[in-house]
Design a protein around this motif. Sequence first.
Motif, PDB file in Angstrom:
ATOM      1  N   SER A 103     -44.951 -59.381   7.143  1.00 45.60           N
ATOM      2  CA  SER A 103     -44.363 -58.057   7.356  1.00 45.60           C
ATOM      3  C   SER A 103     -42.923 -58.170   7.849  1.00 45.60           C
ATOM      4  O   SER A 103     -42.128 -57.254   7.668  1.00 45.60           O
ATOM      5  CB  SER A 103     -45.200 -57.237   8.342  1.00 45.60           C
ATOM      6  N   LEU A 106     -41.058 -57.911   4.780  1.00 47.83           N
ATOM      7  CA  LEU A 106     -41.152 -56.617   4.104  1.00 47.83           C
ATOM      8  C   LEU A 106     -40.611 -55.452   4.922  1.00 47.83           C
ATOM      9  O   LEU A 106     -40.081 -54.498   4.367  1.00 47.83           O
ATOM     10  CB  LEU A 106     -42.617 -56.336   3.749  1.00 47.83           C
ATOM     11  N   LEU A 114     -39.746 -50.169   3.464  1.00 51.07           N
ATOM     12  CA  LEU A 114     -39.479 -51.479   2.878  1.00 51.07           C
ATOM     13  C   LEU A 114     -38.028 -51.911   3.091  1.00 51.07           C
ATOM     14  O   LEU A 114     -37.096 -51.135   2.897  1.00 51.07           O
ATOM     15  CB  LEU A 114     -39.773 -51.462   1.382  1.00 51.07           C
ATOM     16  N   ALA A 118     -37.409 -57.123   0.635  1.00 45.78           N
ATOM     17  CA  ALA A 118     -38.775 -56.856   0.179  1.00 45.78           C
ATOM     18  C   ALA A 118     -38.771 -56.289  -1.226  1.00 45.78           C
ATOM     19  O   ALA A 118     -39.628 -56.636  -2.052  1.00 45.78           O
ATOM     20  CB  ALA A 118     -39.462 -55.883   1.134  1.00 45.78           C
ATOM     21  N   LYS A 119     -37.832 -55.428  -1.502  1.00 50.15           N
ATOM     22  CA  LYS A 119     -37.771 -54.802  -2.819  1.00 50.15           C
ATOM     23  C   LYS A 119     -37.507 -55.841  -3.912  1.00 50.15           C
ATOM     24  O   LYS A 119     -38.074 -55.758  -5.006  1.00 50.15           O
ATOM     25  CB  LYS A 119     -36.711 -53.699  -2.825  1.00 50.15           C
ATOM     26  N   LEU A 122     -40.817 -57.703  -4.397  1.00 49.69           N
ATOM     27  CA  LEU A 122     -41.820 -56.867  -5.055  1.00 49.69           C
ATOM     28  C   LEU A 122     -41.440 -56.558  -6.499  1.00 49.69           C
ATOM     29  O   LEU A 122     -42.321 -56.373  -7.352  1.00 49.69           O
ATOM     30  CB  LEU A 122     -42.036 -55.585  -4.263  1.00 49.69           C
ATOM     31  N   ILE A 139     -54.749 -54.209  -2.136  1.00 48.62           N
ATOM     32  CA  ILE A 139     -53.640 -54.388  -1.200  1.00 48.62           C
ATOM     33  C   ILE A 139     -54.153 -54.130   0.210  1.00 48.62           C
ATOM     34  O   ILE A 139     -54.752 -53.081   0.476  1.00 48.62           O
ATOM     35  CB  ILE A 139     -52.472 -53.439  -1.529  1.00 48.62           C
ATOM     36  N   ARG A 167     -48.025 -49.471   5.736  1.00 44.49           N
ATOM     37  CA  ARG A 167     -47.309 -50.559   5.089  1.00 44.49           C
ATOM     38  C   ARG A 167     -47.942 -50.923   3.747  1.00 44.49           C
ATOM     39  O   ARG A 167     -47.242 -51.162   2.763  1.00 44.49           O
ATOM     40  CB  ARG A 167     -47.266 -51.771   6.022  1.00 44.49           C
ATOM     41  N   SER A 170     -46.947 -48.310   1.342  1.00 45.20           N
ATOM     42  CA  SER A 170     -45.550 -48.459   0.928  1.00 45.20           C
ATOM     43  C   SER A 170     -45.424 -49.484  -0.190  1.00 45.20           C
ATOM     44  O   SER A 170     -44.691 -49.280  -1.164  1.00 45.20           O
ATOM     45  CB  SER A 170     -44.684 -48.888   2.121  1.00 45.20           C
ATOM     46  N   VAL A 171     -46.155 -50.594  -0.052  1.00 40.56           N
ATOM     47  CA  VAL A 171     -46.139 -51.629  -1.090  1.00 40.56           C
ATOM     48  C   VAL A 171     -46.737 -51.082  -2.378  1.00 40.56           C
ATOM     49  O   VAL A 171     -46.178 -51.259  -3.473  1.00 40.56           O
ATOM     50  CB  VAL A 171     -46.909 -52.875  -0.615  1.00 40.56           C
ATOM     51  N   SER A 172     -47.872 -50.400  -2.273  1.00 40.76           N
ATOM     52  CA  SER A 172     -48.532 -49.834  -3.449  1.00 40.76           C
ATOM     53  C   SER A 172     -47.627 -48.831  -4.163  1.00 40.76           C
ATOM     54  O   SER A 172     -47.466 -48.878  -5.390  1.00 40.76           O
ATOM     55  CB  SER A 172     -49.843 -49.157  -3.046  1.00 40.76           C
ATOM     56  N   TYR A 174     -44.387 -48.539  -4.060  1.00 40.34           N
ATOM     57  CA  TYR A 174     -43.208 -49.169  -4.665  1.00 40.34           C
ATOM     58  C   TYR A 174     -43.580 -49.890  -5.951  1.00 40.34           C
ATOM     59  O   TYR A 174     -42.855 -49.813  -6.960  1.00 40.34           O
ATOM     60  CB  TYR A 174     -42.567 -50.134  -3.672  1.00 40.34           C
TER      61      TYR A 174
END
Length: 233
Positions: A103, A106, A114, A118-119, A122, A139, A167, A170-172, A174
Amino acid sequence: MKNVKLLSVVICLGIILAGCTNTQKGAAIGVGGGAVLGGIIGKIAGNAGVGAAIGAAVGGGAGAIIGNKMDKAKKEAEAVKNAQVQAVTDANGLQAVKVTFDSGILFTTGSSTLAADAKTSLQQFSNVLKNNSQCDVAIQGYTDNQGWKNSTAAESQQKNKDLSLSRANSVSTYLKGLGVSAAQIKSVEGFGEDNPVAPNTTAAGQAQNRRVEIYMYASQEMIKAAEAQAAGK
């Protein structure tokens, strides 16, 4: 005594499979007792819920085919910046791929927004998922066990769980924005302080526990296709 027996099973299986590729592991695990062994390993590894719902154990031939696909996915994921990649076993006893992002890479402290790096990571990983669209995805977000200011222990635990879910979401979100199919992402969960991978007694251990894990595992579609291929259909 039961715990000792279960641990012995896992240790023995680990010794047997230590020198195998994912393809060979898939063939060894994907037999009559594979689902049972997969469940045991899954619980110990913290990923017992990862795996497509299937009605029966997958045969060795199909397991080998799936293992080969997971070898390919793992190799692609290993090229992603800041990704820690390892082969794991899902709840069906089939090979899967676990990708972990700290984290700290990220997100900034206490945030679910993010970071720029991190971007980039990803974006690279989204291509892995799109290249392996027959893999289902789970995730999972985690935190360390540190408390929140002016909060009780119970309140801190809940805040950590909420943060871990934010968090993971946010990943999902993105990844889906980058073109990963929403149907491919089967679950997004936040586990807070649960399933630590290192002691929370040191700063280094806490940093390891603050993480987002992404699992790539065989979908029902992949399993059916592998079984048909193994049967020569």
